[in-house]
Motif scaffolding. Sequence first.
Motif, PDB file in Angstrom:
ATOM      1  N   VAL A  63      32.581  45.107  36.860  1.00 22.04           N
ATOM      2  CA  VAL A  63      32.966  43.847  37.770  1.00 22.04           C
ATOM      3  C   VAL A  63      34.108  44.118  38.631  1.00 22.04           C
ATOM      4  O   VAL A  63      34.669  42.641  39.053  1.00 22.04           O
ATOM      5  N   HIS A  64      33.888  45.227  39.015  1.00 25.62           N
ATOM      6  CA  HIS A  64      35.270  45.331  40.041  1.00 25.62           C
ATOM      7  C   HIS A  64      34.278  46.860  41.157  1.00 25.62           C
ATOM      8  O   HIS A  64      34.415  47.366  40.845  1.00 25.62           O
ATOM      9  N   THR A  65      33.158  45.909  42.091  1.00 29.43           N
ATOM     10  CA  THR A  65      33.172  46.931  42.760  1.00 29.43           C
ATOM     11  C   THR A  65      32.907  46.476  44.255  1.00 29.43           C
ATOM     12  O   THR A  65      33.505  45.478  44.498  1.00 29.43           O
ATOM     13  N   HIS A  66      32.990  47.121  45.271  1.00 28.65           N
ATOM     14  CA  HIS A  66      33.578  46.739  46.938  1.00 28.65           C
ATOM     15  C   HIS A  66      32.156  47.970  47.694  1.00 28.65           C
ATOM     16  O   HIS A  66      32.094  49.011  47.833  1.00 28.65           O
ATOM     17  N   MET A  67      30.997  47.639  47.290  1.00 29.02           N
ATOM     18  CA  MET A  67      29.805  48.168  48.574  1.00 29.02           C
ATOM     19  C   MET A  67      29.717  47.137  49.778  1.00 29.02           C
ATOM     20  O   MET A  67      30.649  46.252  49.997  1.00 29.02           O
ATOM     21  N   PHE A 154      37.794  33.650  41.257  1.00 32.83           N
ATOM     22  CA  PHE A 154      37.649  34.677  42.695  1.00 32.83           C
ATOM     23  C   PHE A 154      39.209  35.400  42.537  1.00 32.83           C
ATOM     24  O   PHE A 154      40.547  34.891  41.990  1.00 32.83           O
ATOM     25  N   LYS A 155      39.082  36.115  43.591  1.00 35.32           N
ATOM     26  CA  LYS A 155      40.212  37.251  43.846  1.00 35.32           C
ATOM     27  C   LYS A 155      41.227  36.777  44.972  1.00 35.32           C
ATOM     28  O   LYS A 155      41.304  36.338  45.688  1.00 35.32           O
ATOM     29  N   LEU A 156      42.477  36.853  44.163  1.00 39.96           N
ATOM     30  CA  LEU A 156      43.594  36.891  45.414  1.00 39.96           C
ATOM     31  C   LEU A 156      43.870  38.208  45.608  1.00 39.96           C
ATOM     32  O   LEU A 156      44.591  38.562  44.611  1.00 39.96           O
ATOM     33  N   VAL A 243      42.950  42.219  38.086  1.00 37.75           N
ATOM     34  CA  VAL A 243      42.780  43.784  38.560  1.00 37.75           C
ATOM     35  C   VAL A 243      43.688  45.145  38.530  1.00 37.75           C
ATOM     36  O   VAL A 243      44.768  45.252  38.686  1.00 37.75           O
ATOM     37  N   HIS A 244      42.522  46.269  38.617  1.00 35.68           N
ATOM     38  CA  HIS A 244      43.242  47.690  38.000  1.00 35.68           C
ATOM     39  C   HIS A 244      44.516  47.340  38.062  1.00 35.68           C
ATOM     40  O   HIS A 244      45.764  48.155  38.779  1.00 35.68           O
ATOM     41  N   LEU A 245      45.057  47.403  36.708  1.00 37.53           N
ATOM     42  CA  LEU A 245      45.874  47.682  36.022  1.00 37.53           C
ATOM     43  C   LEU A 245      46.429  49.000  35.761  1.00 37.53           C
ATOM     44  O   LEU A 245      45.977  49.459  35.688  1.00 37.53           O
ATOM     45  N   THR A 319      35.840  49.730  37.854  1.00 38.76           N
ATOM     46  CA  THR A 319      36.072  51.330  37.907  1.00 38.76           C
ATOM     47  C   THR A 319      36.737  50.616  39.788  1.00 38.76           C
ATOM     48  O   THR A 319      37.357  51.924  40.512  1.00 38.76           O
ATOM     49  N   ASP A 320      36.661  49.263  40.536  1.00 37.21           N
ATOM     50  CA  ASP A 320      37.121  48.795  41.809  1.00 37.21           C
ATOM     51  C   ASP A 320      36.499  49.958  42.894  1.00 37.21           C
ATOM     52  O   ASP A 320      37.242  50.986  43.409  1.00 37.21           O
ATOM     53  N   HIS A 321      35.099  50.443  42.870  1.00 34.67           N
ATOM     54  CA  HIS A 321      34.914  51.482  44.001  1.00 34.67           C
ATOM     55  C   HIS A 321      34.298  51.065  44.398  1.00 34.67           C
ATOM     56  O   HIS A 321      34.353  49.729  45.363  1.00 34.67           O
TER      57      HIS A 321
HETATM   58 ZN   LIG Z   1      39.454  45.927  43.841  1.00 37.00          ZN
END
Ligand SMILES: [Zn+2]
Length: 466
Positions: A63-67, A154-156, A243-245, A319-321
Motif C-alpha cells: 500500500v505504499h509505492t511510488h512509480m 489522503f496523504k499529508l 506511513v513508514h514508521l 515498502t515506500d518503493h
Molecule cells: Zn512515500
Amino acid sequence: MRTLISGGTVVGPTGAQAADILVEDERIVALAAPGSQVVTAFAEGARLIDASGRLVVPGGIDVHTHMEMPFGGTYSSDTFETGTRAAAWGGTTTIVDFAVQRKGEALRPGLDAWLAKAEGNCAIDYGFHMIVSDVNEQSCQEMDVLVDEGVTSFKLFMAYPGVFYSTDGEILRAMQQARTNGATIMMHAENGIAIDLLVSQALSRGETAPRFHASTRPDELEAEATSRAIALAKVTGAPLYIVHLTTTGAMEAVAEARGQGQNAFAETCPQYLFLSADDLAREGFEGAKYVCSPPLRAREHQANLWRGLRTDDLSVVSTDHCPFCFKEQKELGREDFSKIPNGLPVVEHRIDLTYQGVVTGEISLARWVEVNATTPARMFGLYPRKGVLAPGSDADIVLYDPSATQTISSTTHHMNVDYSAFEGLAITGRVDTVMSRGRLVIEAGRYVGDKGHGRYLPRKTNEYLM
Ligand SMILES: [Zn+2]
C-alpha cells in the motif's frame, strides 16, 4: 477456465491448513479438503497446479509505492510497467500508489494524470491514494467526491517544506474533512521545519556526505511529529495512518493512542527492519544508495519494530518503493546530501524479507500473511476481494517455497534500478508461482504476465475504525 491448486499448505491470518483451492476464471470458488469428492469432480478438465511442499498465501498488497514519481528534479526509475512486474516477481499482486496533487491545482488533474500513467501498463491490480499538497476549501470539498469514487485515503506531509509540506492548520482542516467523509489520513511524520534548519546548518559546516542525511533528521523529530499528528487527529476524530514508521519513540506514541481507543495505525518497511544508519555511513558516496526519508536508524530500533509487528502496534508492512539509480540520479547529491533523491528500491523483496521474521521466530506464519496482505486489504478498503483466500475472493495467489534459499542482488532482481540496497543478503524462502485474478504471472521462474492485465481498484473505507 478452471484451475485446481492442490497439495499445498494454505496460510491465512488465522493459521495454516492443508487445503486445495478451486479457481474459476478470476475468482476462488472454494477451498476443499485434499482428496475430497468436490476436488475430484472439479479436477476434471481443470488446469492443475501442484503446490506440494509450498505455502499457498494471498497475493501481497503493497500500500505504499511510488512509480514514476517526480522528486528532486528527476523521476523514480520504475515505471508502472517495470515496477508492477518486479512486484509480481516478489509475490505482490496489488499495489496502492500515490497520485499527486500539484500546488495550485485541484486534486482531480493529479489523479487523472496518475490513472493515465498506470492504465494499460500494470501486470497486477492497482489503486491510488492521493497526496494532498495544497489543502484549501476546494481540495477539501473535492476529497468527498474522490472518496465516493474509491480514493479513500489522503496523504499529508509534515516534512518537505515548500514541496508537499502542510501546516498544522492545513492538516487539521483536511482531518476535519476526513472525519466526515470516512477517509483515512496518511501522514509522513517528520518535523520538516526543524529538519530544514539542521540540514542548512550541516551544509554550512561542510558536512555534505550521505551520512549527514541521518544526523539532520534525528529520531526525536519523527517521534514529535507522530505525536503531533496523533493529537491533531484526536482533536478532529479523523482516522490516522502513520506511513513508514521507523523509531521506537514514534511507535510508543502510536501504541499509546491505540491503547486509548483512537483510530491510529502505523506501517513500517523492510528497509527499517534490515538496514541501519551504518549503511548511510558506508565509504565514499556508497551511502547515497541508502538515502530515504525518514532515514535509516540505529540498529537498536529493529528489534522494537519486530516487536511492534507482533503486538499490532505496527499493523502493516509496505515498502515506500521509490527507486533511483545510483548513476546519474543518486549522484545528483555528490556534493550535497540534501540533493540525493530520497527513496529505495524494495517492492520486489517485501514478502521475502518479512519471511525472514518467520524463519527467526520474530513473527508467526499467520502474522506474516496478515501484515503483508490481509490487514492492508482491510485498512484500505480492498477486503474481502483481496487479502484472503476465500470463496468469492479474487484468485490472487502466491505459492511460496519455504525452504528455498537465494541471495538478493541487482544482477538478479527485476526492478529497474542499477543497485540493490540488500546486495549479497542470503535469505531463506522464495516465491514460486504467482497468480493475479486467475492468470499466471510468474510460473516456474519465468514471467508470463502481461502489462495490460492489471486493473484499477476503487476502494472502500478503512474497516478497522472504532
Ligand atoms: Zn512515500
